[in-house]
Design a protein around this motif. Structure first.
Motif, mmCIF file in Angstrom:
data_model
loop_
_atom_site.group_PDB
_atom_site.id
_atom_site.type_symbol
_atom_site.label_atom_id
_atom_site.label_comp_id
_atom_site.label_asym_id
_atom_site.label_seq_id
_atom_site.Cartn_x
_atom_site.Cartn_y
_atom_site.Cartn_z
ATOM 1 N N GLY A 106 0.794 -1.217 0.000
ATOM 2 C CA GLY A 106 0.000 0.000 0.000
ATOM 3 C C GLY A 106 0.826 1.266 0.000
ATOM 4 O O GLY A 106 2.013 1.259 0.339
ATOM 5 N N PRO A 107 0.209 2.415 -0.349
ATOM 6 C CA PRO A 107 0.951 3.663 -0.502
ATOM 7 C C PRO A 107 1.474 4.240 0.800
ATOM 8 O O PRO A 107 2.422 5.016 0.795
ATOM 9 N N ASN A 108 0.867 3.876 1.921
ATOM 10 C CA ASN A 108 1.285 4.466 3.188
ATOM 11 C C ASN A 108 1.981 3.459 4.096
ATOM 12 O O ASN A 108 1.982 3.584 5.314
ATOM 13 N N PRO A 119 -8.322 2.541 -11.873
ATOM 14 C CA PRO A 119 -8.752 1.563 -12.878
ATOM 15 C C PRO A 119 -7.670 1.168 -13.870
ATOM 16 O O PRO A 119 -7.629 0.025 -14.329
ATOM 17 N N THR A 120 -6.786 2.112 -14.233
ATOM 18 C CA THR A 120 -5.723 1.797 -15.179
ATOM 19 C C THR A 120 -4.610 2.828 -15.072
ATOM 20 O O THR A 120 -4.845 3.948 -14.603
ATOM 21 N N PRO A 163 -9.176 6.901 -4.324
ATOM 22 C CA PRO A 163 -8.771 5.628 -4.929
ATOM 23 C C PRO A 163 -9.983 4.772 -5.253
ATOM 24 O O PRO A 163 -11.084 5.002 -4.731
ATOM 25 N N LYS A 164 -9.786 3.789 -6.138
ATOM 26 C CA LYS A 164 -10.891 2.874 -6.417
ATOM 27 C C LYS A 164 -11.159 2.019 -5.173
ATOM 28 O O LYS A 164 -10.244 1.815 -4.370
ATOM 29 N N PRO A 165 -12.379 1.598 -4.944
ATOM 30 C CA PRO A 165 -13.515 1.636 -5.869
ATOM 31 C C PRO A 165 -14.358 2.905 -5.780
ATOM 32 O O PRO A 165 -15.395 2.986 -6.422
ATOM 33 N N ASP A 242 -0.185 6.965 -8.304
ATOM 34 C CA ASP A 242 -1.147 6.671 -9.354
ATOM 35 C C ASP A 242 -1.920 7.924 -9.770
ATOM 36 O O ASP A 242 -1.921 8.938 -9.072
ATOM 37 N N TRP A 243 -2.608 7.827 -10.912
ATOM 38 C CA TRP A 243 -3.370 8.928 -11.476
ATOM 39 C C TRP A 243 -4.762 8.445 -11.892
ATOM 40 O O TRP A 243 -4.950 7.273 -12.195
ATOM 41 N N LEU A 244 -5.714 9.379 -11.914
ATOM 42 C CA LEU A 244 -7.062 9.109 -12.394
ATOM 43 C C LEU A 244 -7.363 9.954 -13.629
ATOM 44 O O LEU A 244 -6.926 11.101 -13.729
ATOM 45 N N ARG A 245 -8.141 9.388 -14.558
ATOM 46 C CA ARG A 245 -8.649 10.155 -15.692
ATOM 47 C C ARG A 245 -9.800 11.037 -15.206
ATOM 48 O O ARG A 245 -10.745 10.551 -14.570
ATOM 49 N N VAL A 246 -9.716 12.321 -15.506
ATOM 50 C CA VAL A 246 -10.711 13.260 -14.992
ATOM 51 C C VAL A 246 -12.111 12.881 -15.449
ATOM 52 O O VAL A 246 -13.052 12.821 -14.644
#
Length: 302
Positions: A106-108, A119-120, A163-165, A242-246
């Motif tokens: 995990g990130p932390n 998601p990707t 983050p997802k979900p 990580d990144w999310l699509r707007v």
């Protein structure tokens, strides 16, 4: 009469000094003007505020020097240019470059790697930036042009990146602010090799947050090479790396929207060393041919 054997080397030397001016070509890229559909927060880390990054892409087909840029967004209602404390411009490459693709926790936690919590990562910015400039360090300067109030139909504001979900929130709704164009001069220009990049501007304000305005996708009113034209992405320090699509991830829906962001780049292309070598060989060949011809035409001494 000047000896042709001296004239030819001097001519080649003159060509060498003339080559940069002759071979450099202007470069420009623009996504056009704001379309009023989306505004995304983007700011550097500061006291009491986590970093937020929003990104949109551009492609360079040859080594290019970027001297200046513009980007357009919203300052909070009533804000002015004097409220801007720092401007940062980051350049990212496309994932998986500059990225750790073998993260397992995990990130932390320790070590600080995570499997993607999005998601990707296909066509996203990389984990870490390729290079940057900022006004606090003096390697960029900026001017602002504050216009009339402007409303974006939707927004992604601090706290709206998850983050997802739980990434698909629909966005944070309509927002109105002062439409502001930032004109950037890179006092230390970017010199970028041919590649696929993301442009990430950040603005630090005394109070409130800067929101970067979207531009039409596909690009209809801009200039430059639009091959690729990826949608805009965002993340905050909690989601990093990580990144999310707007549009696709955060706004969602069927069909989901996609966005560009409003920015432009200006500079010049830089010829590769192989180009210089080929041009010099060409001049050398012409010079040698002229020398041979001159020898054939030279009259014999009595």
């Amino acid at each position: 009469m000047t000896d042709v054997r001296l004239t030819i080397p001097l001519s080649l030397l003159g060509c060498l000094f003339a080559l940069p001016a002759a071979a450099d070509a202007p470069f420009s890229f623009s996504t056009g003007t704001p379309d009023g559909k989306m505004a995304t927060a983007t700011r550097p880390e500061s006291t009491g505020k986590l970093e937020i990054e929003s990104a949109d892409d551009f492609i360079l087909t040859t080594t290019t020097q970027i001297d200046s840029a513009t980007f357009t967004g919203l300052l909070p209602p009533g804000a002015s240019a004097s409220d801007v404390k720092d401007v940062v411009v980051e350049i990212y490459r496309v994932f998986p470059k500059d990225s750790n693709v073998g993260r397992t926790s995990g990130p932390n936690t320790t070590p600080p790697f995570s499997t993607p919590e999005v998601p990707t990562r296909l066509n996203s910015p990389s984990d870490v930036e390729f290079t940057d400039r900022d006004s606090a360090s003096g390697n960029l300067s900026f001017m602002t042009s504050v216009g009339a109030p402007f409303t974006a139909a939707n927004s992604v504001q601090p706290g709206g990146i998850n983050p997802k979900p739980g990434q698909t929130t629909g966005g944070d709704g309509s927002v109105t602010g002062e439409e502001t164009v930032f004109g950037i001069t890179f006092t230390t220009p970017f010199r970028l090799p041919a590649d696929h990049y993301f442009f990430v501007p950040q603005v630090q304000l005394d109070d409130g947050d800067f929101l970067w305005l979207s531009a039409p996708k596909p690009i209809t009113g801009g200039t430059g090479a639009f091959l690729g034209d990826l949608q805009s992405w965002t993340r905050d320090a909690m989601l990093e790396p990580d990144w999310l699509r707007v549009g696709q991830d955060i706004v969602g829906g069927t069909p989901f929207p996609t966005f560009n962001a409003t920015f432009s780049l200006s500079g010049s292309t830089v010829p590769e060393p192989s180009t210089w070598a080929m041009m010099l060989l060409g001049f050398a060949g012409l010079g040698y041919a002229g020398y041979r011809r001159a020898r054939r035409l030279k009259p014999a001494h009595a």
